[in-house]
Design an enzyme around this catalytic site. Sequence first.
Site, PDB file in Angstrom:
ATOM      1  N   LEU A  53       3.219  -0.380   1.643  1.00 23.65           N
ATOM      2  CA  LEU A  53       3.267   0.882   2.368  1.00 23.65           C
ATOM      3  C   LEU A  53       2.071   0.912   3.308  1.00 23.65           C
ATOM      4  CD1 LEU A  53       4.055   3.642  -0.338  1.00 23.65           C
ATOM      5  CD2 LEU A  53       5.634   2.653   1.331  1.00 23.65           C
ATOM      6  N   ASP A  54       2.263   1.454   4.502  1.00 24.57           N
ATOM      7  CA  ASP A  54       1.142   1.613   5.420  1.00 24.57           C
ATOM      8  C   ASP A  54       0.043   2.449   4.781  1.00 24.57           C
ATOM      9  OD1 ASP A  54       2.536   0.251   7.358  1.00 24.57           O
ATOM     10  OD2 ASP A  54       3.213   2.053   8.402  1.00 24.57           O
ATOM     11  N   ARG A  55      -1.166   2.246   5.245  1.00 22.86           N
ATOM     12  CA  ARG A  55      -2.318   2.984   4.715  1.00 22.86           C
ATOM     13  C   ARG A  55      -2.088   4.493   4.749  1.00 22.86           C
ATOM     14  NH1 ARG A  55      -8.601   2.091   6.748  1.00 22.86           N
ATOM     15  NH2 ARG A  55      -9.597   3.399   5.156  1.00 22.86           N
TER      16      ARG A  55
END
Length: 227
Positions: A53-55
Amino acid sequence: MLEIVYQDDYLIAINKPHGLLVHRSKIADDAKEFALQMLRDQVGRHVNPTHRLDRKTGGVLLFAFDKETEIAMQKQFQENLVDKHYLAIVRGYAPLEMEIDYPLAKENGTLQEAQTSFITLQQSEIPITIGKHPTSRYSLVKANPKTGRMHQLRKHFAHIFHPIIGDRPHGCNKQNRYFKEQLQMNTMMLHALNLTFEHPVTKQHITISADVQDEFKRMMDLMNFKL
């Protein structure tokens, strides 16, 4: 403490907070905390992520306790066998439902097919002025990426001119600046709501869900969105 939303002998899932990296990365050397290390310390066991998952994306993040399960789950993600749903707050009144079929380029320029379907759950017009309009419109959408390309949802919603609020660099600079400076909102309005898949060991049909994080909920309240 990380919120654990699922655990068995082979898999464990957390509700990842916005702003938390999955693991160490050279492109984000400012980070001091990582979901991988935090979860290992919390449960006292070796874990490895089965996807990313993106930050700035919150929500369901799935880990495996052993290498065999990790590889089996990664294969399911790569073959698009995991059904994924996300919530996002986007600019403007999005279509009530839509299929986006728009290829996305890899870092080397190679195009990959990419498909996303979504439905608009709610729409809102609120009295904040950004640019020339006295009010601003937003939509709460539920998205189902059929493929798993890097930044797929972010790029797809930008492509149809309904960028995700807080998305940089794909989003709207005016919107992002307003939300950061006037509302102190420093993340992105994208939440991994649930994952559905066949358990690689027990072969059971598993669905793992996670509630929206506080910052997402704060923006929903601002726009009078209700789940």
